[in-house]
Structures are given as structure tokens and as C-alpha cells.
Design a protein around this motif. Structure first.
Motif, short mmCIF file in Angstrom:
data_model
loop_
_atom_site.label_atom_id
_atom_site.label_comp_id
_atom_site.label_asym_id
_atom_site.label_seq_id
_atom_site.Cartn_x
_atom_site.Cartn_y
_atom_site.Cartn_z
N LYS A 81 -24.41 2.54 -34.68
CA LYS A 81 -23.90 1.65 -35.74
C LYS A 81 -24.83 0.45 -35.96
CE LYS A 81 -19.30 2.55 -33.80
NZ LYS A 81 -18.12 1.91 -33.17
N ASN A 82 -25.86 0.34 -35.13
CA ASN A 82 -26.67 -0.88 -35.10
C ASN A 82 -27.79 -0.83 -36.13
OD1 ASN A 82 -28.30 -3.08 -34.36
ND2 ASN A 82 -27.70 -2.89 -32.21
N ASN A 83 -27.74 -1.75 -37.10
CA ASN A 83 -28.77 -1.83 -38.13
C ASN A 83 -29.71 -3.02 -37.94
OD1 ASN A 83 -27.89 0.45 -39.68
ND2 ASN A 83 -26.18 -0.79 -40.43
N SER A 84 -29.55 -3.71 -36.80
CA SER A 84 -30.40 -4.86 -36.51
C SER A 84 -31.56 -4.42 -35.62
CB SER A 84 -29.60 -5.96 -35.79
OG SER A 84 -30.46 -6.94 -35.24
N SER A 85 -32.78 -4.51 -36.13
CA SER A 85 -33.95 -4.08 -35.35
C SER A 85 -34.13 -4.94 -34.10
CB SER A 85 -35.22 -4.14 -36.21
OG SER A 85 -35.44 -5.46 -36.68
N ILE A 86 -33.79 -6.21 -34.20
CA ILE A 86 -33.93 -7.12 -33.06
C ILE A 86 -32.95 -6.76 -31.95
CG2 ILE A 86 -33.64 -9.51 -32.28
CD1 ILE A 86 -34.72 -10.40 -35.01
N TYR A 87 -31.68 -6.60 -32.33
CA TYR A 87 -30.67 -6.26 -31.33
C TYR A 87 -30.93 -4.86 -30.75
CZ TYR A 87 -27.78 -10.26 -32.76
OH TYR A 87 -27.28 -11.51 -33.00
N LYS A 88 -31.32 -3.96 -31.61
CA LYS A 88 -31.55 -2.59 -31.16
C LYS A 88 -32.67 -2.53 -30.12
CE LYS A 88 -31.08 1.97 -33.19
NZ LYS A 88 -30.93 2.72 -34.44
N LYS A 89 -33.75 -3.28 -30.36
CA LYS A 89 -34.87 -3.31 -29.41
C LYS A 89 -34.42 -3.91 -28.08
CE LYS A 89 -39.24 -3.07 -28.14
NZ LYS A 89 -39.19 -3.69 -26.81
N TRP A 90 -33.63 -4.98 -28.15
CA TRP A 90 -33.12 -5.63 -26.94
C TRP A 90 -32.30 -4.63 -26.13
CZ3 TRP A 90 -28.28 -6.86 -24.86
CH2 TRP A 90 -28.26 -7.88 -23.88
N CYS A 91 -31.47 -3.86 -26.79
CA CYS A 91 -30.63 -2.86 -26.11
C CYS A 91 -31.47 -1.72 -25.55
CB CYS A 91 -29.61 -2.29 -27.10
SG CYS A 91 -28.44 -3.49 -27.75
N GLU A 92 -32.43 -1.24 -26.32
CA GLU A 92 -33.25 -0.11 -25.90
C GLU A 92 -34.10 -0.44 -24.68
OE1 GLU A 92 -35.21 0.81 -29.54
OE2 GLU A 92 -33.61 2.18 -30.23
N ASP A 93 -34.52 -1.70 -24.56
CA ASP A 93 -35.29 -2.11 -23.38
C ASP A 93 -34.47 -1.92 -22.11
OD1 ASP A 93 -37.53 -2.75 -24.80
OD2 ASP A 93 -37.18 -4.92 -24.80
N LEU A 94 -33.15 -2.13 -22.20
CA LEU A 94 -32.28 -1.98 -21.03
C LEU A 94 -32.03 -0.52 -20.68
CD1 LEU A 94 -29.59 -4.69 -21.94
CD2 LEU A 94 -31.57 -4.93 -20.41
N LEU A 95 -32.33 0.37 -21.62
CA LEU A 95 -32.13 1.80 -21.40
C LEU A 95 -33.45 2.53 -21.12
CD1 LEU A 95 -29.64 2.24 -24.36
CD2 LEU A 95 -29.05 2.55 -21.94
N SER A 96 -34.52 1.76 -20.98
CA SER A 96 -35.85 2.36 -20.79
C SER A 96 -36.01 2.93 -19.37
CB SER A 96 -36.94 1.32 -21.05
OG SER A 96 -36.90 0.31 -20.05
N ILE A 97 -36.96 3.84 -19.24
CA ILE A 97 -37.29 4.40 -17.92
C ILE A 97 -37.77 3.30 -16.99
CG2 ILE A 97 -38.90 5.92 -16.69
CD1 ILE A 97 -36.72 7.41 -18.18
#
Length: 212
Positions: A151-167
């Protein structure tokens, strides 16, 4: 039951509250008001800076060469990866770095940093478990809310979240867990894990309620 399983089982309620905190959920959904996030990010600089200093204190208390090498790797990761991600983020948010350096931390952040520093000075186990609680709380909330990213359309928030899910982030978690699973007296060490988790929740609450 491993030490990590013990810590998680003892702190199910607070972990659940962190995972379901509206501040976090709205970041993952991309709808958290930017002013709340910006105040949180300004507060976070001092945390990252002092967390690295605390890792150095913990490293000085390493009980053998293996622990020292592991801590040095964690420190290098924090310096090279976490700071770079932070600088990229404040650039995206158009935050002046001078404003961050002159920012007056929230009282709850000051109390948390004081707790982390004292834990690091107290001993290797106390310092490691207190530091791990922060990494773990973010990893746990990211895994819990991963489905919200659709549901996330914010590139800033999405990147912040994806960093926490990174290998890379998962590997840091595994490194901490391997160290902690070798600890003795885990029941007494739970105090530091629980207290740090409570600080994490209070920080999220603070910026959701007062980050206007």
C-alpha cells in the motif's frame, strides 16, 4: 530453548505492542505525516552516533579474540552502512545537517541513551543485549508489517522499510543472536532486553503523539 527464544518468550507483549505501534504501521503504509517522521529522524542521529560509541565500549570488554573481531565487524557495518543510509535519508527529506547537529533530543531519547551507555559500561553481556534489543525490535516490526508495503506509495518510507528487510540487516541480527545464545545467566540479562524494548516503544509513542 535457546537464549534468544527465552528473551522473545519473556517479552511477547512488549514486542507485540512495538510491532503494532501506529507510528510503525503508518510508515509501512506510507501515510505517516512527514513532520512526525522528520522529528523522529532528527532524534535518531544522536542515537546512531552514540550507539557506535557504545559498541566500542562493549568491544573493549570482549572476553576473547572471536568476540573482539565480531564487535569490530558490527562497528564497521554501523559506520559504513548505517551512517550512509542516514545521510541519504536526510538528503531525501531536505533536512539541513546543521539543524540535526543542533537538535535538542527528546527526553525519552536522552533517557534511552543513558541506559544504553550504562549497560555497555556494566559488562559485555549487558551491553550486547541492550544493543541487540534495538536491532531486534526493528527487524521484528519489519517482518510483521511487510505486507503493508504493497500500500506504500512513499519512496522515502518504502526505502526505510526495505533496509530493515535486507539481507545485510538480517545478518546483523544473526550475528547478535549467535553471541547471545552463548551467554550464561540469561534470566538476569532479560532485565536489559526488556528495559530497552520498553524505551523503543516509548520513542515510537512519543513521536506519534508529539511529532506535529
Amino acid at each position: 530453548m535457546t537464549n534468544i527464544e527465552f528473551l522473545k518468550s519473556k517479552n511477547k507483549l512488549i514486542i507485540e505492542k512495538i510491532n503494532n505501534n501506529p507510528f510503525i504501521i503508518e510508515i509501512f503504509q506510507g501515510i505517516l505525516p512527514k513532520n512526525k517522521f522528520i522529528k523522529y529522524i532528527k532524534d535518531d542521529y544522536d542515537y546512531i552516533f552514540k550507539a557506535i560509541k557504545n559498541l566500542n565500549i562493549i568491544a573493549s570488554k570482549a572476553r576473547n579474540e572471536k568476540e573482539l573481531i565480531i564487535l569490530n565487524n558490527l562497528i564497521n557495518n554501523a559506520v559504513n552502512s548505517e551512517f550512509q543510509s542516514y545521510y541519504n535519508l536526510i538528503k531525501e527529506l531536505n533536512i539541513n545537517f546543521e539543524d540535526i547537529k543542533n537538535y535538542n533530543n527528546s527526553n525519552i531519547m536522552k533517557k534511552y541513551l543513558y541506559h544504553l551507555e550504562n549497560s555497555s559500561k556494566k559488562g559485555f553481556q549487558e551491553g550486547i543485549i541492550s544493543a541487540f534489543s534495538c536491532y531486534y525490535s526493528y527487524y521484528s516490526l519489519a517482518k510483521k508489517n511487510i505486507n503493508q508495503l504493497s500500500k506504500n506509495n512513499s519512496s522515502i518510507y518504502k526505502k526505510w522499510c526495505e533496509d530493515l528487510l535486507s539481507i545485510e540487516y538480517k545478518n546483523v541480527i544473526i550475528t547478535f543472536e549467535n553471541i547471545i545464545n552463548d551467554f550464561n545467566d540469561i534470566e538476569n540479562m532479560n532485565y536489559y532486553f526488556a528495559k530497552s524494548l520498553n524505551f523503543e516503544k516509548q520513542i515510537f509513542d512519543h513521536y506519534y503523539e508529539n511529532g506535529e
